[in-house]
Scaffold this motif. Sequence first.
Motif, PDB file in Angstrom:
ATOM      1  N   LEU A 212       0.819  -1.216   0.000  1.00  0.00           N
ATOM      2  CA  LEU A 212       0.000   0.000   0.000  1.00  0.00           C
ATOM      3  C   LEU A 212       0.855   1.269   0.000  1.00  0.00           C
ATOM      4  CD1 LEU A 212      -3.013  -0.934   2.329  1.00  0.00           C
ATOM      5  CD2 LEU A 212      -2.918  -0.898  -0.171  1.00  0.00           C
ATOM      6  N   PRO A 213       1.857   1.398   0.876  1.00  0.00           N
ATOM      7  CA  PRO A 213       2.745   2.568   0.770  1.00  0.00           C
ATOM      8  C   PRO A 213       3.509   2.613  -0.554  1.00  0.00           C
ATOM      9  CG  PRO A 213       2.973   1.525   2.921  1.00  0.00           C
ATOM     10  CD  PRO A 213       2.162   0.600   2.074  1.00  0.00           C
ATOM     11  N   PHE A 214       3.899   1.440  -1.061  1.00  0.00           N
ATOM     12  CA  PHE A 214       4.599   1.419  -2.344  1.00  0.00           C
ATOM     13  C   PHE A 214       3.700   1.939  -3.465  1.00  0.00           C
ATOM     14  CE2 PHE A 214       5.766  -0.780  -6.318  1.00  0.00           C
ATOM     15  CZ  PHE A 214       7.080  -0.356  -6.446  1.00  0.00           C
ATOM     16  N   SER A 215       2.426   1.562  -3.449  1.00  0.00           N
ATOM     17  CA  SER A 215       1.480   2.058  -4.457  1.00  0.00           C
ATOM     18  C   SER A 215       1.323   3.566  -4.358  1.00  0.00           C
ATOM     19  CB  SER A 215       0.119   1.369  -4.275  1.00  0.00           C
ATOM     20  OG  SER A 215       0.234  -0.025  -4.385  1.00  0.00           O
ATOM     21  N   LEU A 216       1.279   4.072  -3.146  1.00  0.00           N
ATOM     22  CA  LEU A 216       1.180   5.522  -2.964  1.00  0.00           C
ATOM     23  C   LEU A 216       2.455   6.215  -3.448  1.00  0.00           C
ATOM     24  CD1 LEU A 216      -0.625   7.772  -1.897  1.00  0.00           C
ATOM     25  CD2 LEU A 216       0.415   7.449   0.354  1.00  0.00           C
ATOM     26  N   TYR A 217       3.603   5.583  -3.226  1.00  0.00           N
ATOM     27  CA  TYR A 217       4.875   6.127  -3.703  1.00  0.00           C
ATOM     28  C   TYR A 217       4.904   6.212  -5.227  1.00  0.00           C
ATOM     29  CZ  TYR A 217       9.832   6.089  -5.001  1.00  0.00           C
ATOM     30  OH  TYR A 217      11.052   6.361  -5.590  1.00  0.00           O
ATOM     31  N   LYS A 218       4.267   5.248  -5.898  1.00  0.00           N
ATOM     32  CA  LYS A 218       4.223   5.205  -7.362  1.00  0.00           C
ATOM     33  C   LYS A 218       3.071   6.026  -7.945  1.00  0.00           C
ATOM     34  CE  LYS A 218       7.643   2.441  -8.532  1.00  0.00           C
ATOM     35  NZ  LYS A 218       8.694   2.815  -9.507  1.00  0.00           N
ATOM     36  N   ALA A 219       2.401   6.797  -7.122  1.00  0.00           N
ATOM     37  CA  ALA A 219       1.226   7.541  -7.581  1.00  0.00           C
ATOM     38  C   ALA A 219       1.560   8.489  -8.726  1.00  0.00           C
ATOM     39  CB  ALA A 219       0.612   8.320  -6.416  1.00  0.00           C
ATOM     40  N   ARG A 220       2.734   9.100  -8.698  1.00  0.00           N
ATOM     41  CA  ARG A 220       3.075  10.064  -9.749  1.00  0.00           C
ATOM     42  C   ARG A 220       3.219   9.365 -11.106  1.00  0.00           C
ATOM     43  NH1 ARG A 220       7.682   9.191  -6.721  1.00  0.00           N
ATOM     44  NH2 ARG A 220       9.623   8.707  -7.849  1.00  0.00           N
ATOM     45  N   TYR A 221       3.682   8.121 -11.098  1.00  0.00           N
ATOM     46  CA  TYR A 221       3.782   7.379 -12.360  1.00  0.00           C
ATOM     47  C   TYR A 221       2.399   6.982 -12.871  1.00  0.00           C
ATOM     48  CZ  TYR A 221       8.751   7.090 -11.288  1.00  0.00           C
ATOM     49  OH  TYR A 221      10.058   7.403 -11.011  1.00  0.00           O
ATOM     50  N   LEU A 222       1.492   6.675 -11.972  1.00  0.00           N
ATOM     51  CA  LEU A 222       0.114   6.382 -12.384  1.00  0.00           C
ATOM     52  C   LEU A 222      -0.532   7.610 -12.999  1.00  0.00           C
ATOM     53  CD1 LEU A 222      -1.016   4.281  -9.284  1.00  0.00           C
ATOM     54  CD2 LEU A 222      -0.795   3.443 -11.633  1.00  0.00           C
ATOM     55  N   ILE A 248       2.751  -5.880 -11.171  1.00  0.00           N
ATOM     56  CA  ILE A 248       3.195  -6.868 -10.180  1.00  0.00           C
ATOM     57  C   ILE A 248       2.670  -6.501  -8.791  1.00  0.00           C
ATOM     58  CG2 ILE A 248       5.216  -7.771  -8.974  1.00  0.00           C
ATOM     59  CD1 ILE A 248       6.725  -7.626 -11.635  1.00  0.00           C
ATOM     60  N   SER A 249       2.753  -5.228  -8.452  1.00  0.00           N
ATOM     61  CA  SER A 249       2.263  -4.811  -7.133  1.00  0.00           C
ATOM     62  C   SER A 249       0.755  -5.003  -7.016  1.00  0.00           C
ATOM     63  CB  SER A 249       2.631  -3.347  -6.873  1.00  0.00           C
ATOM     64  OG  SER A 249       2.002  -2.484  -7.804  1.00  0.00           O
ATOM     65  N   LEU A 286      -6.326   9.681  -4.656  1.00  0.00           N
ATOM     66  CA  LEU A 286      -7.199   8.602  -5.108  1.00  0.00           C
ATOM     67  C   LEU A 286      -6.886   7.284  -4.397  1.00  0.00           C
ATOM     68  CD1 LEU A 286      -9.336   7.459  -7.072  1.00  0.00           C
ATOM     69  CD2 LEU A 286      -7.496   7.117  -8.726  1.00  0.00           C
ATOM     70  N   ILE A 287      -5.605   6.950  -4.241  1.00  0.00           N
ATOM     71  CA  ILE A 287      -5.228   5.667  -3.648  1.00  0.00           C
ATOM     72  C   ILE A 287      -5.643   5.564  -2.179  1.00  0.00           C
ATOM     73  CG2 ILE A 287      -3.234   4.283  -2.937  1.00  0.00           C
ATOM     74  CD1 ILE A 287      -1.984   4.896  -5.641  1.00  0.00           C
ATOM     75  N   PRO A 288      -5.310   6.520  -1.314  1.00  0.00           N
ATOM     76  CA  PRO A 288      -5.749   6.377   0.083  1.00  0.00           C
ATOM     77  C   PRO A 288      -7.257   6.427   0.262  1.00  0.00           C
ATOM     78  CG  PRO A 288      -4.650   8.489  -0.276  1.00  0.00           C
ATOM     79  CD  PRO A 288      -4.418   7.684  -1.492  1.00  0.00           C
ATOM     80  N   VAL A 289      -7.941   7.274  -0.518  1.00  0.00           N
ATOM     81  CA  VAL A 289      -9.399   7.334  -0.399  1.00  0.00           C
ATOM     82  C   VAL A 289     -10.033   6.036  -0.924  1.00  0.00           C
ATOM     83  CG1 VAL A 289     -11.476   8.540  -1.187  1.00  0.00           C
ATOM     84  CG2 VAL A 289      -9.484   9.846  -0.451  1.00  0.00           C
TER      85      VAL A 289
END
Length: 336
Positions: A212-222, A248-249, A286-289
């Motif tokens: 979950l933190p990794f996905s938030l870290y990659k938010a700018r790439y999304l 993968i994540s 978007l990810i945390p909400v």
Amino acid sequence: MNVKSKKPLAVAAVTLLLICIVFFISLNMGVIRIAPLDTLRVFFGQGDARDQLVLFEFRLPRMVLSLLVGAGIAVAGAIFQSVSQNDLAEPGILGINAGASLAVVLFIFFFQGSAVDLSMFSTWLLPVSALAGAFLAAFLIYVLAWKKGVSPVRLILVGIGVNAGFNALLLIFQLKMDPRDFMQALVWISGSIWNANWKMVLSILPWLLVLLPFSLYKARYLNVLQLGDQLAVGLGTRVEKERRVLLISAVALTASCVAAAGGIAFLGLIAPHLARRLTGPRHQTLIPVSALIGAFLFLLADTLARNVLVTFEVPVGLVISVLGAPYFIYLLMKAK
């Protein structure tokens, strides 16, 4: 701080409040009813032994697992929708759930009637099978969608095809199963956390604490990937590498959640859509909400599943499907 920046915080605060309300209500509801004051006494160490057993050994692990699974599937759905650039993408439609479910059914099928007692090993063997099946499905989708790179359109179309193929195999093996094993597999595939315990919570918690933190870290790439491959490359993004890492994540998130709760449909579709409507497309919010909305919806569905019928418990996956199907139809009607 302007109004737009305050809105995601307000949405998150309201969702957290709703989670707390449903959490407290769910603590009191079930086959054994516990009054609100008795619940508070248990948490302060003054309740009787029966209430402590019901709350700490049965209800609390199930509710915590509901929150974790809901958050994980919702974030995975948000990643799949952004990477595929398709608002209708989610783990169930792309075949990830079907791959995990097929692996579990194969495990049950080949051990039926053997000397192995499944009840002794299912706590860890079934989740391992689900993880292997989910990653196999993701690998097939990525390989079949590859053609000088992976385009979002090919990714979603191949995912739908793999999902259909796995579901067909799933049905074939289910029809060949012993009736008792068939019911066990059916309940798991439908989505169920009736046997939740603290060991299962601890087995899924490390995945979510990392992913979950990794996905938030990659938010700018999304955010960049949503602009399209050509524009993303022009902005200096290594599109294929980032898409592969994000997939993968998302698959790992889905696999860990499916391993704990079975096949959960529509939640990975609904939660990101609601979050996007409430907070906008920026993935930093978007990810945390999405995680909060997914946790709330899963906890609400599980509360309803435990209390809708008195005679037996409805699989939580079916409750989510009943709640999510109308919204899915609405999205299809609105899609261009």
